[in-house]
Write an enzyme that holds these catalytic residues in place. Sequence first.
Site, PDB file in Angstrom:
ATOM      1  N   ASP A  11     -12.845  50.585  35.029  1.00  0.00           N
ATOM      2  CA  ASP A  11     -11.447  50.143  35.049  1.00  0.00           C
ATOM      3  C   ASP A  11     -10.603  51.229  35.693  1.00  0.00           C
ATOM      4  O   ASP A  11     -10.983  52.407  35.695  1.00  0.00           O
ATOM      5  CB  ASP A  11     -10.923  49.849  33.645  1.00  0.00           C
ATOM      6  CG  ASP A  11      -9.522  49.246  33.673  1.00  0.00           C
ATOM      7  OD1 ASP A  11      -9.320  48.238  34.376  1.00  0.00           O
ATOM      8  OD2 ASP A  11      -8.621  49.791  33.016  1.00  0.00           O
ATOM      9  N   SER A  12      -9.461  50.821  36.236  1.00  0.00           N
ATOM     10  CA  SER A  12      -8.550  51.798  36.825  1.00  0.00           C
ATOM     11  C   SER A  12      -7.947  52.709  35.772  1.00  0.00           C
ATOM     12  O   SER A  12      -7.412  53.768  36.104  1.00  0.00           O
ATOM     13  CB  SER A  12      -7.428  51.081  37.585  1.00  0.00           C
ATOM     14  OG  SER A  12      -6.711  50.226  36.713  1.00  0.00           O
ATOM     15  N   GLU A 159      -0.038  52.145  28.941  1.00  0.00           N
ATOM     16  CA  GLU A 159      -0.717  53.422  29.179  1.00  0.00           C
ATOM     17  C   GLU A 159       0.005  54.581  28.492  1.00  0.00           C
ATOM     18  O   GLU A 159      -0.611  55.531  28.030  1.00  0.00           O
ATOM     19  CB  GLU A 159      -0.819  53.682  30.685  1.00  0.00           C
ATOM     20  CG  GLU A 159      -1.726  52.717  31.438  1.00  0.00           C
ATOM     21  CD  GLU A 159      -3.150  53.218  31.552  1.00  0.00           C
ATOM     22  OE1 GLU A 159      -3.406  54.365  31.161  1.00  0.00           O
ATOM     23  OE2 GLU A 159      -4.000  52.441  32.033  1.00  0.00           O
ATOM     24  N   CYS A 193      -4.948  40.654  32.990  1.00  0.00           N
ATOM     25  CA  CYS A 193      -5.016  42.116  33.064  1.00  0.00           C
ATOM     26  C   CYS A 193      -5.608  42.578  31.748  1.00  0.00           C
ATOM     27  O   CYS A 193      -5.172  42.137  30.673  1.00  0.00           O
ATOM     28  CB  CYS A 193      -3.635  42.733  33.276  1.00  0.00           C
ATOM     29  SG  CYS A 193      -3.637  44.549  33.227  1.00  0.00           S
ATOM     30  N   HIS A 195      -5.327  45.214  30.175  1.00  0.00           N
ATOM     31  CA  HIS A 195      -4.421  45.958  29.301  1.00  0.00           C
ATOM     32  C   HIS A 195      -3.660  45.040  28.341  1.00  0.00           C
ATOM     33  O   HIS A 195      -3.294  45.445  27.237  1.00  0.00           O
ATOM     34  CB  HIS A 195      -3.366  46.710  30.127  1.00  0.00           C
ATOM     35  CG  HIS A 195      -3.861  47.923  30.828  1.00  0.00           C
ATOM     36  ND1 HIS A 195      -4.742  47.861  31.873  1.00  0.00           N
ATOM     37  CD2 HIS A 195      -3.571  49.245  30.647  1.00  0.00           C
ATOM     38  CE1 HIS A 195      -4.987  49.091  32.306  1.00  0.00           C
ATOM     39  NE2 HIS A 195      -4.296  49.942  31.588  1.00  0.00           N
TER      40      HIS A 195
END
Length: 278
Positions: A11-12, A159, A193, A195
């Site tokens: 994952d990024s 994040e 997504c 997240h």
Amino acid sequence: MTTQGPIGIFDSGIGGLTVFRSIVEQLPQYDYLYLGDNGRAPYGNRSFTTIHQYTWECVQWMFAQGCPLIILACNTASAKALRTIQQNDLPKDHPDERVLGVIRPTAEVIGSYTQTKNIGVLGTNGTVQSGSYLLEIEHFAPELKVYQQACPLWVPLIESGDYKNEGADYYVKQYLDELMAQSADIDTVLLACTHYPLLQDKIKAYLPSNIKVVGQGDIVAESLSAYLQRHPEMEQRLTQNGTRQFFTTMDNTPEFDKHASEFFGGDIQSTFTDVRRC
């Protein structure tokens, strides 16, 4: 000789850990190696060229660690890099390895969740602008109407950990209002997504109670299980000791571990790596 080793999960950042968690719950016997490119996250607003470059660097690093199979647990990377990796990079440089994404397995089943045949898709700018969900859902369920909404501030909020604050509610409601303004018939909202599951409670609070909110973790885990059943030649290359390794390109590993543990649902001890030196 073909490589034997763990399943790679990429994952990024840390969102892919929500998918990783579901995969481990369904397939606990395998060894896994997770890599988060936190040092260069977020990917959402970057160009196709940059996202492909970053993703391919990370994929090659994971191949070097012995992963014969890698899951791009990142919608942006799946949307903007996967096709080039599968069609150009792998045949040329790694013909025996495989890289899979999260968009196709989601598109294959999303139609089963809706009664009105109207789907809302929430994603990063990169995922929405790529049109990948529009194309894939059209392929598997052409009868569906798909409405997309980019949510560029959600990943930074998550994040940073600020998604828990009341101030985040403003941005949650804003994007949901913009999505629902596109059609009153939407009855299913896809969190495109990895997240976004951390915002799921807030998302449900600002949507009508009859609307289903669908995450990708279980979908991707079930798809991976089916893939391994269809491809015993790959399944035999995967080691099975139940181990989990975590790597990040962010040099502050305690900070990564703190936030990543919330996503994965258990304590994490990560190791810093520089994928560009691979």
